[in-house]
Design an enzyme around this catalytic site. Structure first.
Site, PDB file in Angstrom:
ATOM      1  N   GLU A 176      35.832  45.463  52.856  1.00 12.80           N
ATOM      2  CA  GLU A 176      35.395  44.862  51.625  1.00 12.80           C
ATOM      3  C   GLU A 176      34.361  43.421  52.271  1.00 12.80           C
ATOM      4  O   GLU A 176      34.780  42.434  52.344  1.00 12.80           O
ATOM      5  CB  GLU A 176      36.184  44.490  50.420  1.00 12.80           C
ATOM      6  CG  GLU A 176      35.294  43.915  49.423  1.00 12.80           C
ATOM      7  CD  GLU A 176      36.001  43.244  48.160  1.00 12.80           C
ATOM      8  OE1 GLU A 176      35.523  42.827  47.281  1.00 12.80           O
ATOM      9  OE2 GLU A 176      37.370  43.251  48.248  1.00 12.80           O
ATOM     10  N   LYS A 213      33.824  48.766  49.931  1.00  8.14           N
ATOM     11  CA  LYS A 213      33.758  47.868  48.620  1.00  8.14           C
ATOM     12  C   LYS A 213      32.557  46.880  48.829  1.00  8.14           C
ATOM     13  O   LYS A 213      32.611  45.926  49.851  1.00  8.14           O
ATOM     14  CB  LYS A 213      35.067  47.356  48.257  1.00  8.14           C
ATOM     15  CG  LYS A 213      34.623  46.688  47.027  1.00  8.14           C
ATOM     16  CD  LYS A 213      36.510  46.224  46.345  1.00  8.14           C
ATOM     17  CE  LYS A 213      36.061  45.447  45.075  1.00  8.14           C
ATOM     18  NZ  LYS A 213      37.479  45.310  44.112  1.00  8.14           N
TER      19      LYS A 213
END
Length: 295
Positions: A176, A213
């Site tokens: 992420e 992400k």
């Protein structure tokens, strides 16, 4: 690795619920849920209250496999139980929802326009416990504030280095690298970020699988080549501070990108609501986020 879980995350319809507020963000999450800071006197009580909130969300009849593929948990939640089962087991056995674990320890100060992850000193132990508790994958976050090529390269390198360690433990890492939605050069950061991610993906062994992400891109469908990369199980989007309505609207314009929202998921939920009110509110949110995820 559980192949049924892998198939569900790779091809299933739905989104990933982020229930991983950590110690730093828990007081704010509780406050939004209608629990004031004077309601608890120490960290144990605070985590107990937030687990009750998460438990209420997870046990809600609206929280089902029809809409939700996976759920990201905070470390404390992994060791807590729901109806005498550890939370990851409850999610999979009772709900058929795939459990993930947040593993990062927060962010460093801004340097070269980015915030790297702080060292994860107990990572080996944490991954061992995660495997024992039937966790499928992990999540770790770092943040890009400016379109600084050096900083973004360092940040992506760090994510993939730790990601490889997670893969070796038998888990699927959600990488992420968030781009701050308030950044003045967000679109330029996204271009640099995508180049670095593609370079890292090209170096992976054929069988290595990761997830990504990412902030919802400025340019619609900008991450389509990441979504199509054979190493990538799924690309999920964070709401990143957008309101629930704006996050859903932006997400819906990006094909193949699915949601992994926390704030947008719990928006409007309070401890004071009756079960009927609570379930009605979360049901509406879940259905709307799902609709945006399958476009």
């Amino acid at each position: 690795m559980n192949e049924n879980q892998m198939k569900r995350i790779h091809t299933g319809k739905g989104f990933i619920a982020a229930l991983d507020q950590s110690g730093g963000s828990t007081p704010k999450a509780l406050l939004e849920y209608g629990i004031k800071e004077n309601s608890y006197s120490n960290e144990d009580e605070m985590f107990g209250l937030v687990h009750e909130m998460r438990k209420r969300i997870i046990k809600s009849p609206a929280f089902t496999l029809e809409y939700i593929l996976g759920a990201i948990l905070f470390e404390d939640t992994m060791y807590r139980t729901i109806d005498n089962q550890y939370t990851p087991d409850y999610l999979w056995k009772e709900k058929n929802i795939v459990p993930f674990l947040k593993v990062d320890k927060g962010l460093t100060e801004i340097e070269n326009g980015v915030q790297l992850m702080k060292p994860i000193s107990n990572l080996d132990d944490l991954l061992k416990h995660a495997v024992e508790k039937n966790i499928f994958g992990t999540k770790m976050r770092s943040v890009i504030k400016e379109a600084n090529a050096k900083g973004i390269k360092m940040l992506v390198n760090q994510q993939f280095e730790i990601g490889k360690q997670i893969v070796e433990a038998g888990l699927v890492p959600i990488i992420e690298p968030e781009v701050d939605i308030h950044s003045t050069d967000k679109e330029e950061s996204e271009k640099l970020l995508k180049l670095e991610i593609l370079e890292q993906l090209s170096k992976l062994d054929k069988e290595t699988k990761v997830m990504l992400k990412l902030s919802i891109p400025t340019q619609d469908n900008f991450y389509i080549d990441l979504i199509d990369d054979p190493h990538v199980v799924r690309v999920v989007a964070l709401s990143g501070g957008y309101s629930q309505a704006e996050a859903k609207e932006r997400l819906g314009r990006n094909h193949g990108l699915i949601a992994s929202f926390s704030r947008a998921l719990s928006q409007g939920l309070t401890a004071q609501q009756t079960e009927e009110e609570f379930n009605g509110t979360i049901s509406k949110s879940i259905k709307e986020i799902y609709e945006a995820s399958i476009k």
